[in-house]
Motif scaffolding. Sequence first.
Motif, PDB file in Angstrom:
ATOM      1  N   THR A  25     -52.092   3.889 -22.478  1.00  0.00           N
ATOM      2  CA  THR A  25     -51.525   4.918 -21.620  1.00  0.00           C
ATOM      3  C   THR A  25     -52.480   6.097 -21.618  1.00  0.00           C
ATOM      4  OG1 THR A  25     -49.276   4.213 -22.113  1.00  0.00           O
ATOM      5  CG2 THR A  25     -49.543   6.434 -21.229  1.00  0.00           C
ATOM      6  N   ILE A  26     -52.880   6.534 -20.417  1.00  0.00           N
ATOM      7  CA  ILE A  26     -53.835   7.631 -20.291  1.00  0.00           C
ATOM      8  C   ILE A  26     -53.354   8.652 -19.259  1.00  0.00           C
ATOM      9  CG2 ILE A  26     -55.844   6.249 -20.953  1.00  0.00           C
ATOM     10  CD1 ILE A  26     -56.500   6.161 -17.892  1.00  0.00           C
ATOM     11  N   GLY A  48     -51.235  -0.354  -7.152  1.00  0.00           N
ATOM     12  CA  GLY A  48     -51.949  -1.434  -6.476  1.00  0.00           C
ATOM     13  C   GLY A  48     -53.082  -2.026  -7.289  1.00  0.00           C
ATOM     14  N   VAL A  49     -53.408  -1.400  -8.403  1.00  0.00           N
ATOM     15  CA  VAL A  49     -54.470  -1.911  -9.282  1.00  0.00           C
ATOM     16  C   VAL A  49     -53.871  -2.962 -10.209  1.00  0.00           C
ATOM     17  CG1 VAL A  49     -56.152  -1.310 -11.066  1.00  0.00           C
ATOM     18  CG2 VAL A  49     -55.697   0.297  -9.194  1.00  0.00           C
ATOM     19  N   SER A  50     -54.461  -4.128 -10.215  1.00  0.00           N
ATOM     20  CA  SER A  50     -53.989  -5.206 -11.076  1.00  0.00           C
ATOM     21  C   SER A  50     -54.041  -4.779 -12.535  1.00  0.00           C
ATOM     22  CB  SER A  50     -54.872  -6.445 -10.876  1.00  0.00           C
ATOM     23  OG  SER A  50     -54.432  -7.504 -11.672  1.00  0.00           O
ATOM     24  N   GLY A  51     -52.956  -5.022 -13.265  1.00  0.00           N
ATOM     25  CA  GLY A  51     -52.900  -4.673 -14.675  1.00  0.00           C
ATOM     26  C   GLY A  51     -52.157  -3.379 -14.961  1.00  0.00           C
ATOM     27  N   VAL A  52     -51.836  -2.605 -13.912  1.00  0.00           N
ATOM     28  CA  VAL A  52     -51.088  -1.360 -14.110  1.00  0.00           C
ATOM     29  C   VAL A  52     -49.624  -1.708 -14.341  1.00  0.00           C
ATOM     30  CG1 VAL A  52     -50.289   0.766 -13.007  1.00  0.00           C
ATOM     31  CG2 VAL A  52     -52.685   0.082 -12.825  1.00  0.00           C
ATOM     32  N   LYS A  53     -49.065  -1.169 -15.422  1.00  0.00           N
ATOM     33  CA  LYS A  53     -47.680  -1.447 -15.810  1.00  0.00           C
ATOM     34  C   LYS A  53     -46.726  -0.350 -15.342  1.00  0.00           C
ATOM     35  CE  LYS A  53     -49.014  -4.867 -18.561  1.00  0.00           C
ATOM     36  NZ  LYS A  53     -48.740  -6.237 -18.328  1.00  0.00           N
ATOM     37  N   ALA A  54     -47.160   0.923 -15.445  1.00  0.00           N
ATOM     38  CA  ALA A  54     -46.285   2.048 -15.087  1.00  0.00           C
ATOM     39  C   ALA A  54     -47.132   3.248 -14.682  1.00  0.00           C
ATOM     40  CB  ALA A  54     -45.392   2.416 -16.265  1.00  0.00           C
ATOM     41  N   VAL A  55     -46.553   4.068 -13.782  1.00  0.00           N
ATOM     42  CA  VAL A  55     -47.215   5.286 -13.330  1.00  0.00           C
ATOM     43  C   VAL A  55     -46.170   6.396 -13.240  1.00  0.00           C
ATOM     44  CG1 VAL A  55     -48.490   6.398 -11.454  1.00  0.00           C
ATOM     45  CG2 VAL A  55     -48.867   3.973 -11.935  1.00  0.00           C
ATOM     46  N   GLU A  56     -46.489   7.545 -13.807  1.00  0.00           N
ATOM     47  CA  GLU A  56     -45.658   8.743 -13.669  1.00  0.00           C
ATOM     48  C   GLU A  56     -46.558   9.858 -13.159  1.00  0.00           C
ATOM     49  OE1 GLU A  56     -43.274   9.915 -17.026  1.00  0.00           O
ATOM     50  OE2 GLU A  56     -42.994   7.818 -17.609  1.00  0.00           O
ATOM     51  N   VAL A  57     -46.124  10.520 -12.081  1.00  0.00           N
ATOM     52  CA  VAL A  57     -46.938  11.561 -11.468  1.00  0.00           C
ATOM     53  C   VAL A  57     -46.122  12.847 -11.392  1.00  0.00           C
ATOM     54  CG1 VAL A  57     -48.234  12.207  -9.404  1.00  0.00           C
ATOM     55  CG2 VAL A  57     -48.174   9.824 -10.112  1.00  0.00           C
ATOM     56  N   ASP A  65     -53.399  20.366  -7.720  1.00  0.00           N
ATOM     57  CA  ASP A  65     -53.684  19.476  -8.848  1.00  0.00           C
ATOM     58  C   ASP A  65     -52.385  18.924  -9.425  1.00  0.00           C
ATOM     59  OD1 ASP A  65     -56.423  20.062  -8.674  1.00  0.00           O
ATOM     60  OD2 ASP A  65     -56.188  21.825  -9.959  1.00  0.00           O
ATOM     61  N   MET A  66     -52.444  17.711  -9.910  1.00  0.00           N
ATOM     62  CA  MET A  66     -51.298  17.096 -10.581  1.00  0.00           C
ATOM     63  C   MET A  66     -51.809  16.150 -11.653  1.00  0.00           C
ATOM     64  SD  MET A  66     -49.857  14.662  -7.576  1.00  0.00           S
ATOM     65  CE  MET A  66     -50.847  13.432  -6.776  1.00  0.00           C
ATOM     66  N   THR A  67     -50.896  15.678 -12.488  1.00  0.00           N
ATOM     67  CA  THR A  67     -51.258  14.752 -13.557  1.00  0.00           C
ATOM     68  C   THR A  67     -50.562  13.420 -13.313  1.00  0.00           C
ATOM     69  OG1 THR A  67     -51.486  16.555 -15.139  1.00  0.00           O
ATOM     70  CG2 THR A  67     -51.199  14.347 -16.047  1.00  0.00           C
ATOM     71  N   ALA A  68     -51.325  12.346 -13.434  1.00  0.00           N
ATOM     72  CA  ALA A  68     -50.780  10.994 -13.362  1.00  0.00           C
ATOM     73  C   ALA A  68     -50.928  10.369 -14.741  1.00  0.00           C
ATOM     74  CB  ALA A  68     -51.519  10.162 -12.324  1.00  0.00           C
ATOM     75  N   THR A  69     -49.829   9.898 -15.294  1.00  0.00           N
ATOM     76  CA  THR A  69     -49.872   9.189 -16.567  1.00  0.00           C
ATOM     77  C   THR A  69     -49.729   7.708 -16.255  1.00  0.00           C
ATOM     78  OG1 THR A  69     -48.882  11.097 -17.650  1.00  0.00           O
ATOM     79  CG2 THR A  69     -48.808   9.005 -18.848  1.00  0.00           C
ATOM     80  N   VAL A  70     -50.731   6.935 -16.655  1.00  0.00           N
ATOM     81  CA  VAL A  70     -50.805   5.526 -16.277  1.00  0.00           C
ATOM     82  C   VAL A  70     -50.808   4.643 -17.522  1.00  0.00           C
ATOM     83  CG1 VAL A  70     -52.101   3.815 -14.937  1.00  0.00           C
ATOM     84  CG2 VAL A  70     -52.223   6.235 -14.308  1.00  0.00           C
ATOM     85  N   THR A  71     -49.932   3.644 -17.520  1.00  0.00           N
ATOM     86  CA  THR A  71     -49.923   2.621 -18.564  1.00  0.00           C
ATOM     87  C   THR A  71     -50.476   1.352 -17.942  1.00  0.00           C
ATOM     88  OG1 THR A  71     -47.998   3.632 -19.607  1.00  0.00           O
ATOM     89  CG2 THR A  71     -48.488   1.344 -20.209  1.00  0.00           C
ATOM     90  N   ALA A  80     -62.178   3.130 -15.003  1.00  0.00           N
ATOM     91  CA  ALA A  80     -63.003   3.286 -13.798  1.00  0.00           C
ATOM     92  C   ALA A  80     -62.289   2.748 -12.557  1.00  0.00           C
ATOM     93  CB  ALA A  80     -64.341   2.582 -13.990  1.00  0.00           C
ATOM     94  N   ALA A  81     -61.585   1.622 -12.686  1.00  0.00           N
ATOM     95  CA  ALA A  81     -60.849   1.061 -11.552  1.00  0.00           C
ATOM     96  C   ALA A  81     -59.705   1.983 -11.122  1.00  0.00           C
ATOM     97  CB  ALA A  81     -60.306  -0.323 -11.904  1.00  0.00           C
ATOM     98  N   LEU A  82     -59.055   2.632 -12.086  1.00  0.00           N
ATOM     99  CA  LEU A  82     -57.975   3.571 -11.774  1.00  0.00           C
ATOM    100  C   LEU A  82     -58.535   4.791 -11.046  1.00  0.00           C
ATOM    101  CD1 LEU A  82     -56.087   3.443 -15.194  1.00  0.00           C
ATOM    102  CD2 LEU A  82     -55.555   2.156 -13.113  1.00  0.00           C
ATOM    103  N   LEU A  83     -59.649   5.316 -11.534  1.00  0.00           N
ATOM    104  CA  LEU A  83     -60.280   6.471 -10.890  1.00  0.00           C
ATOM    105  C   LEU A  83     -60.736   6.133  -9.473  1.00  0.00           C
ATOM    106  CD1 LEU A  83     -62.441   7.793 -13.874  1.00  0.00           C
ATOM    107  CD2 LEU A  83     -60.169   8.557 -13.166  1.00  0.00           C
ATOM    108  N   THR A  84     -61.256   4.945  -9.293  1.00  0.00           N
ATOM    109  CA  THR A  84     -61.704   4.504  -7.970  1.00  0.00           C
ATOM    110  C   THR A  84     -60.522   4.384  -7.004  1.00  0.00           C
ATOM    111  OG1 THR A  84     -63.599   3.341  -8.901  1.00  0.00           O
ATOM    112  CG2 THR A  84     -62.874   2.644  -6.712  1.00  0.00           C
ATOM    113  N   ALA A  85     -59.405   3.872  -7.486  1.00  0.00           N
ATOM    114  CA  ALA A  85     -58.232   3.691  -6.622  1.00  0.00           C
ATOM    115  C   ALA A  85     -57.732   5.026  -6.083  1.00  0.00           C
ATOM    116  CB  ALA A  85     -57.121   2.976  -7.384  1.00  0.00           C
TER     117      ALA A  85
END
Length: 98
Positions: A25-26, A48-57, A65-71, A80-85
């Motif tokens: 989780t980052i 939409g990124v394969s392997g993403v389990k959860a997203v809170e924004v 500006d906002m914060t996205a917490t991604v598991t 890198a794939a998350l940043l690209t998306a």
Amino acid sequence: MIRRIATATFALLISTGLAQAAEKTIPLNVHHAYCELCPSIVTKALKGVSGVKAVEVTKPNKAGDMTATVTFDDAVTSVAALLTATTNAGYPTELVQK
């Protein structure tokens, strides 16, 4: 026979432990989010990124500006794939530095 059962049980325990160890989780800093729809667009891009389990924004602040917490499963995808998306969706993003 007992040796095969013991080997299979050991293999199952190891594989279960590896699957759990791969989840991360980052927090991400997301920029250029000036409207009410931005959080849902960022969420959709990340999910939409394969392997993403959860997203809170969070809601965007006045600076856009906002914060996205991604598991996610780091055996399937990368930061890198998350940043690209999100960047490809129009929201430049970077990993929150601790």
